[in-house]
Design an enzyme around this catalytic site. Sequence first.
Site, PDB file in Angstrom:
ATOM      1  N   SER A  23       0.829  -1.206   0.000  1.00 56.29           N
ATOM      2  CA  SER A  23       0.000   0.000   0.000  1.00 56.29           C
ATOM      3  C   SER A  23       0.871   1.267   0.000  1.00 56.29           C
ATOM      4  O   SER A  23       1.917   1.325   0.645  1.00 56.29           O
ATOM      5  CB  SER A  23      -0.898   0.020   1.238  1.00 56.29           C
ATOM      6  OG  SER A  23      -1.575   1.247   1.301  1.00 56.29           O
ATOM      7  N   LYS A  72     -13.706  -5.088   3.342  1.00 59.50           N
ATOM      8  CA  LYS A  72     -14.618  -3.950   3.230  1.00 59.50           C
ATOM      9  C   LYS A  72     -16.063  -4.294   3.601  1.00 59.50           C
ATOM     10  O   LYS A  72     -16.768  -3.473   4.161  1.00 59.50           O
ATOM     11  CB  LYS A  72     -14.591  -3.396   1.797  1.00 59.50           C
ATOM     12  CG  LYS A  72     -13.361  -2.556   1.493  1.00 59.50           C
ATOM     13  CD  LYS A  72     -13.444  -2.076   0.054  1.00 59.50           C
ATOM     14  CE  LYS A  72     -12.511  -0.930  -0.187  1.00 59.50           C
ATOM     15  NZ  LYS A  72     -12.630  -0.411  -1.555  1.00 59.50           N
ATOM     16  N   ASP A 108     -15.037   5.850  -1.229  1.00 62.37           N
ATOM     17  CA  ASP A 108     -14.720   5.429  -2.599  1.00 62.37           C
ATOM     18  C   ASP A 108     -15.529   6.196  -3.648  1.00 62.37           C
ATOM     19  O   ASP A 108     -14.993   6.621  -4.674  1.00 62.37           O
ATOM     20  CB  ASP A 108     -14.981   3.922  -2.774  1.00 62.37           C
ATOM     21  CG  ASP A 108     -13.815   3.079  -2.300  1.00 62.37           C
ATOM     22  OD1 ASP A 108     -12.702   3.604  -2.190  1.00 62.37           O
ATOM     23  OD2 ASP A 108     -14.031   1.883  -2.033  1.00 62.37           O
ATOM     24  N   GLY A 131     -19.508  -2.560 -14.952  1.00 63.38           N
ATOM     25  CA  GLY A 131     -19.300  -3.276 -13.695  1.00 63.38           C
ATOM     26  C   GLY A 131     -20.433  -3.037 -12.720  1.00 63.38           C
ATOM     27  O   GLY A 131     -21.159  -2.028 -12.819  1.00 63.38           O
ATOM     28  N   GLY A 134     -18.166  -3.992  -6.050  1.00 63.13           N
ATOM     29  CA  GLY A 134     -18.038  -3.031  -4.956  1.00 63.13           C
ATOM     30  C   GLY A 134     -17.705  -1.619  -5.419  1.00 63.13           C
ATOM     31  O   GLY A 134     -18.335  -0.648  -4.987  1.00 63.13           O
ATOM     32  N   ARG A 155     -21.444  -7.872 -16.932  1.00 61.08           N
ATOM     33  CA  ARG A 155     -21.465  -9.224 -17.503  1.00 61.08           C
ATOM     34  C   ARG A 155     -22.636 -10.021 -16.930  1.00 61.08           C
ATOM     35  O   ARG A 155     -23.400 -10.635 -17.661  1.00 61.08           O
ATOM     36  CB  ARG A 155     -20.123  -9.898 -17.156  1.00 61.08           C
ATOM     37  CG  ARG A 155     -19.982 -11.305 -17.636  1.00 61.08           C
ATOM     38  CD  ARG A 155     -18.605 -11.833 -17.287  1.00 61.08           C
ATOM     39  NE  ARG A 155     -18.341 -11.863 -15.839  1.00 61.08           N
ATOM     40  CZ  ARG A 155     -17.231 -12.319 -15.302  1.00 61.08           C
ATOM     41  NH1 ARG A 155     -16.245 -12.747 -16.073  1.00 61.08           N
ATOM     42  NH2 ARG A 155     -17.069 -12.320 -13.995  1.00 61.08           N
TER      43      ARG A 155
END
Length: 273
Positions: A23, A72, A108, A131, A134, A155
């Site tokens: 990270s 998460k 996010d 997508g 998350g 998808r």
Amino acid sequence: MTMTKINGETHIIGFFGATYKTSKMYRMYNAAFEALGLNYVYVPFIVQDIEKAIEAVRHLGIKAIGVTIPYKIAVVPYLDELDSDARRIGAVNAVMNNNGKLRGANTDGKGALKALQEVTHVAGKKVVLLGAGGAARAIAFALADEGGSVVILNRTKDAAANLAKAVDCKYETLDKLEQEIRGAHIVINATSVGMAPMENASLVSKELLSSALIVMDLVSNPRETTLLKEAKERGCQIVYGDRMLFWQGALKFQIYTGIEPPIEVMEKALNNF
Ligand code: NAP
């Protein structure tokens, strides 16, 4: 390396996540603490059992935790409360400890939005969001809040339908990409397609990228994905995934400390990594 002076009053911010070894956040936060003279330190924790790890946060008086994959969602049942973004996303990327009461937050969506807003505004724009995992979930709400007209393409149809229902927007499967990209202003890849070691993959074929499109990829490894490389070649404006990484982290600094993040210091620390 940080010069923070550790003493009996140092606030500890920890990191829970599979990427604890690689990270970039240690540099970014510790540089910011040092620049502002804050008695904080940001350190990794190696989690064996998430329930016990969260209990430890309470008992050790750890001030806050940055949370990433795979915790998460897993962390949510052990918290006392969630902020409104974490609640609707169903996942957290930061936990604050207020005297033993743990509150989950999620930056996010707002982080991705800030990255996009460096090049455009969203209100009234058609956004094709690839997508329904998350990251897509976090961003979809943030885009809709800003007045973006979001179409989710995924998808797996059920995942797209579930997210579209929560956000109150349109959805399709990926085979409608060609149709939906026509008339779109912004395309965002929030799938893992294009991530190393499959960096040659892209869900959007190059011919579909008209120069008027703004193309953002959340994938940040590699920094320039095939999608972004091809979008650049077609003359599109592009937004790198590492801008989202930066902004979701900068927003967390504010949650951890209650202080405005020193943007330049943090950017410099991240870029010099
Ligand atoms: P996730 O919850 O596992 O979701 C993965 C998504 O990718 C799903 O929509 C999945 O579709 C789709 N997908 C996977 N393989 C695919 C394929 N071969 N073809 C088509 N679609 C495919 O993952 P996530 O947490 O949302 O993360 C997605 C990406 O965003 C990752 O690369 C992650 O590193 C990146 N990310 C970046 C940031 C940042 O700060 N830059 C933050 C968070 C995440 P199905 O529903 O059909 O399986």
